[in-house]
Design a protein around this motif. Structure first.
Motif, PDB file in Angstrom:
ATOM      1  N   MET A  43       0.833  -1.198   0.000  1.00 26.10           N
ATOM      2  CA  MET A  43       0.000   0.000   0.000  1.00 26.10           C
ATOM      3  C   MET A  43       0.868   1.249   0.000  1.00 26.10           C
ATOM      4  SD  MET A  43      -3.293   0.895   0.078  1.00 26.10           S
ATOM      5  CE  MET A  43      -4.376  -0.197   0.984  1.00 26.10           C
ATOM      6  N   ALA A  44       1.962   1.223   0.705  1.00 28.72           N
ATOM      7  CA  ALA A  44       2.869   2.374   0.740  1.00 28.72           C
ATOM      8  C   ALA A  44       3.388   2.682  -0.659  1.00 28.72           C
ATOM      9  CB  ALA A  44       4.028   2.102   1.689  1.00 28.72           C
ATOM     10  N   LEU A  45       3.720   1.640  -1.406  1.00 32.21           N
ATOM     11  CA  LEU A  45       4.203   1.847  -2.770  1.00 32.21           C
ATOM     12  C   LEU A  45       3.109   2.412  -3.664  1.00 32.21           C
ATOM     13  CD1 LEU A  45       6.606  -1.012  -3.812  1.00 32.21           C
ATOM     14  CD2 LEU A  45       7.059   1.308  -3.056  1.00 32.21           C
ATOM     15  N   ARG A  46       1.911   1.905  -3.503  1.00 32.69           N
ATOM     16  CA  ARG A  46       0.793   2.404  -4.307  1.00 32.69           C
ATOM     17  C   ARG A  46       0.543   3.875  -4.026  1.00 32.69           C
ATOM     18  NH1 ARG A  46      -2.178  -1.713  -6.604  1.00 32.69           N
ATOM     19  NH2 ARG A  46      -1.680  -3.822  -5.908  1.00 32.69           N
TER      20      ARG A  46
ATOM     21  N   SER B 116       2.635   6.027  -2.780  1.00 29.40           N
ATOM     22  CA  SER B 116       3.760   6.848  -3.231  1.00 29.40           C
ATOM     23  C   SER B 116       3.676   7.100  -4.736  1.00 29.40           C
ATOM     24  CB  SER B 116       5.087   6.182  -2.869  1.00 29.40           C
ATOM     25  OG  SER B 116       5.507   5.268  -3.859  1.00 29.40           O
ATOM     26  N   LYS B 117       3.214   6.096  -5.488  1.00 29.43           N
ATOM     27  CA  LYS B 117       3.074   6.269  -6.924  1.00 29.43           C
ATOM     28  C   LYS B 117       1.933   7.223  -7.265  1.00 29.43           C
ATOM     29  CE  LYS B 117       4.931   2.173  -9.179  1.00 29.43           C
ATOM     30  NZ  LYS B 117       4.638   1.123 -10.188  1.00 29.43           N
ATOM     31  N   ALA B 118       0.820   7.039  -6.580  1.00 30.35           N
ATOM     32  CA  ALA B 118      -0.365   7.838  -6.885  1.00 30.35           C
ATOM     33  C   ALA B 118      -0.194   9.294  -6.487  1.00 30.35           C
ATOM     34  CB  ALA B 118      -1.587   7.243  -6.188  1.00 30.35           C
ATOM     35  N   THR B 119       0.575   9.538  -5.443  1.00 31.30           N
ATOM     36  CA  THR B 119       0.692  10.904  -4.935  1.00 31.30           C
ATOM     37  C   THR B 119       2.065  11.504  -5.167  1.00 31.30           C
ATOM     38  OG1 THR B 119       1.387  10.181  -2.732  1.00 31.30           O
ATOM     39  CG2 THR B 119      -0.974  10.344  -3.130  1.00 31.30           C
ATOM     40  N   ASN B 120       2.943  10.744  -5.805  1.00 33.34           N
ATOM     41  CA  ASN B 120       4.284  11.236  -6.089  1.00 33.34           C
ATOM     42  C   ASN B 120       5.006  11.670  -4.812  1.00 33.34           C
ATOM     43  OD1 ASN B 120       6.373  11.754  -7.895  1.00 33.34           O
ATOM     44  ND2 ASN B 120       5.847  13.934  -8.007  1.00 33.34           N
TER      45      ASN B 120
END
Lengths: 97, 97
Positions: free
Chosen positions: B53-56, B58-62
């Motif tokens: 979830m942290a990776l998701r 980080s990707k979605a919110t840059n």
DNA sequence: ACTCATTGTAAACTGTAACGTTACACGTGT
DNA sequence: ACACGTGTAACGTTACAGTTTACAATGAGT
């Protein structure tokens, strides 16, 4: 993220704590209050550092649990990075003038 | 360790990301690529932040996955501190003269 | 008043992971 | 030959994040 694999905290514990103190896995496990199996798997990189274990290590060695947890976190994130992609849509940031 | 309970990363995500962008749980879940239930439990502090979830996020919110993971780590350690004692023996540090 | 979107959450299930106990086979040193 | 220490397999337990499906409650819009 192309950095190389972070060091497993169990390896650090083995090399920098147990070996210098001439502690066997059996002895260290007893002192930490965990099973020999749990510590063996940890120092052989077969298990991750649990928060519980981090607290035990911090108490036994008078170090910060955070520092041990940070090592594990780096490794955990590195591993997670390895299995992309994730099919994530970037959030629609509003354009502020 | 007597500090107060660290903020749950799900709360931060809800307040500082979803609300400002006027994103519903349903929308955000779809964009992150997770089930509505998974995100709902996360933002309602019923579930921890997983590395996935942290990776998701980080990707979605840059943003950096590390910053989100750090929030969770503080909370995780704080919770672990709450259930002492741990019956740990301090390691026998050699006295160096 | 009715409809629709959104929500939280229960239920049932899966997969993973840490930990314990027990037991085995292996090596080393006395 | 024996005692230690070791890694690890095989079991069971517990915990938890995730999924899909379904339901009841809420709020907004027509």
């Amino acid at each position: 993220m192309i950095k190389r694999k972070p060091t497993h905290p169990g390896t650090v514990f083995l090399e920098d704590v147990m070996k210098p103190l001439h502690l066997t896995v059996t002895e260290a496990a007893d002192m930490l209050g965990v099973s020999r199996k749990a510590l063996s798997e940890f120092v052989n990189e077969k298990a991750s550092l649990s928060p519980e274990m981090a607290l035990r290590i911090s108490k036994a060695t008078n170090t910060s649990a955070e520092s041990w947890m940070n090592m594990q976190q780096k490794l955990t994130l590195w591993k997670a990075y390895q299995k992309e992609p994730k099919n994530v849509t970037v959030f629609p940031f509003e354009v502020v003038i």
